[in-house]
Design an enzyme around this catalytic site. Structure first.
Site, mmCIF file in Angstrom:
data_model
loop_
_atom_site.group_PDB
_atom_site.id
_atom_site.type_symbol
_atom_site.label_atom_id
_atom_site.label_comp_id
_atom_site.label_asym_id
_atom_site.label_seq_id
_atom_site.Cartn_x
_atom_site.Cartn_y
_atom_site.Cartn_z
ATOM 1 C CB THR A 108 35.752 -25.952 -91.612
ATOM 2 O OG1 THR A 108 34.589 -26.695 -91.311
ATOM 3 C CG2 THR A 108 35.647 -24.554 -91.035
ATOM 4 C CB SER A 158 35.745 -34.425 -93.316
ATOM 5 O OG SER A 158 35.032 -34.275 -92.105
ATOM 6 C CB THR A 208 37.784 -30.767 -88.062
ATOM 7 O OG1 THR A 208 36.414 -30.325 -87.934
ATOM 8 C CG2 THR A 208 38.682 -29.622 -88.478
ATOM 9 C CG ASP A 209 32.717 -32.667 -88.602
ATOM 10 O OD1 ASP A 209 31.646 -32.350 -89.153
ATOM 11 O OD2 ASP A 209 33.295 -31.963 -87.751
HETATM 12 N N1 DAS Z 1 32.700 -29.018 -92.257
HETATM 13 C C1 DAS Z 1 33.052 -30.084 -91.353
HETATM 14 C C2 DAS Z 1 33.971 -31.086 -92.063
HETATM 15 O O1 DAS Z 1 34.149 -30.948 -93.270
HETATM 16 C C3 DAS Z 1 33.765 -29.546 -90.163
HETATM 17 C C4 DAS Z 1 35.151 -29.049 -90.459
HETATM 18 O O2 DAS Z 1 35.710 -29.181 -91.511
HETATM 19 O O3 DAS Z 1 35.734 -28.516 -89.532
HETATM 20 O O4 DAS Z 1 34.484 -31.965 -91.384
#
Ligand code: DAS
Length: 380
Positions: free
Chosen positions: A60, A107, A141-142
């Site tokens: 993200t 991610s 973040t995931d």
């Molecule tokens: N898009 C998701 C990821 O790539 C969420 C994020 O990055 O916050 O993990």
């Protein structure tokens, strides 16, 4: 030729009173003004500032959306590393930065192959280069906590490795990514961040990569180590650490210099009325290790426990029992029986347990060695 000129300038810089500065160029076709001995390019080189390498993987923080109010449903990994750095000019007042585009994915698509590539490049370009102060990894973040744990276990030269993401895409009003990136580079460039292992810097907090987890699917303050707290925080982009450098209890370092792949490890979630065939299916599908996200302190049904002991004793597959709870410990005493070697995860959640078990299997550790490695997370 370019490298020779750089060397000449650096010799002049070393000899001269005022350090040489390669200011940013206005040449957008070639924005780089300096290339270091590892071939990493910099858009500025100010010899009075530390050097940091940013490894971009996507997520993200590099996401974009046509709507400025959208914080969901955007495209991950849509923006490259140079754009991320250019979006935060204040970074260049703190550090010279080189960018490495490892990948540009959400991610969920980060693989163990990518993790090995990341760790090997950080070891080479940052640990192996005395002119480099630290590393930043921009990441979705995931599953960020898994990458953070892996890098904490496999990059151990004492230089800071800071993992950073964003909960809002770069196109959103009050996007958190730019300031998170500024804070991450600030910590990576700080001498105070040495010998603390990998850390996650987001939303003004500095959290140990060993313990951090994503606690909320949506909010900016999602990354926490619930029982262990934060290592520090940033105020006006100044890092404050609450403790001297300290190693998490039981943390061990692993080399991946000769590791080319990480064996498959699956996670199975415990729930009411769980079925044993899920365990056998994982084994028959090729899992070389299993992590159970157990109910409470590693709990499973009586029937499933029989299946666990059958797989341990008759298939020789190590099974680590962690907890599906948001925090807490699975001690050996809560899961051990006389009929099989149950492995307790200690304070490691299922996702981190899976990463550690994969690393241990990649090093050909046997069940007893694996049990001891996990026991270190509480008994060391
Ligand atoms: N898009 C998701 C990821 O790539 C969420 C994020 O990055 O916050 O993990």
């Amino acid at each position: 030729m370019f490298a020779y000129i750089n060397l000449l300038y650096l010799l002049i810089a070393v000899g001269s009173a005022s350090p040489i500065v390669y200011p940013r160029t206005t040449n957008d076709t070639n924005p780089f003004v300096f290339t270091n001995s590892n071939g990493l390019n910099f858009t500025q080189m100010n010899a009075t500032l530390p050097n940091v390498t940013i490894f971009a993987t996507g997520g993200t923080i590099a996401g974009s959306s046509s709507s400025t109010t959208a914080t969901t449903g955007y495209t991950s990994g849509a923006v490259g590393i140079l754009t991320l750095i250019d979006a935060v000019p204040a970074i260049l007042n703190i550090s010279n930065v080189a960018g490495v585009q490892i990948s540009n994915v959400g991610s969920e698509d980060v693989t163990s192959t990518l993790l090995l590539k990341m760790a090997k490049q950080i070891n080479e370009f940052v640990c192996g280069d005395p002119t480099m102060a630290g590393a930043v990894v921009t990441h979705g973040t995931d599953v960020l906590e898994e990458t953070a744990f892996f890098l904490d276990a496999t990059v151990n030269c004492g230089k800071p490795v800071i993992i950073v993401g964003a909960m809002r895409p770069s196109t959103a009003i009050s996007a958190d990514g730019p300031y998170n990136l500024l804070e991450a580079v600030t910590v990576a460039a700080s001498p105070l961040a040495k010998d603390r292992g990998a850390m996650v810097v987001m939303n003004d907090r500095i959290v140990s990569a060993y313990y951090v987890t994503k606690t909320n699917a949506n909010t900016l303050d999602t990354f926490k180590a619930i029982e262990m707290g934060n290592l520090g925080e940033l105020i006006s982009d100044t890092p404050y650490f609450f403790y001297p450098p300290v190693k998490p209890t039981g943390k061990k370092a692993y080399s991946i210099a000769n590791v080319t792949s990480i064996p498959r490890v699956d996670i199975l979630f415990a729930y009411e009325d769980m079925h044993n065939d899920t365990l056998y299916n994982a084994v028959l599908s090729g899992a070389k290790g299993i992590v159970i996200a157990g109910a409470g302190a590693g709990g499973v049904s009586t029937s499933f426990n029989y299946a666990i002991e059958d797989v341990i004793n008759n298939y020789g597959i190590p099974i680590v029992q962690s907890t599906r709870a948001m925090s807490g410990e699975v001690p050996t005493s809560d899961i051990s029986t006389d009929s099989a070697l149950h492995i307790a995860s200690g304070y490691l959640n299922p996702m981190k347990s899976r990463v550690l078990l994969g690393i241990l299997l990649a090093h050909n550790k046997n069940m007893t060695q694996i049990a001891k490695a996990f026991a270190g997370s509480t008994d060391d």
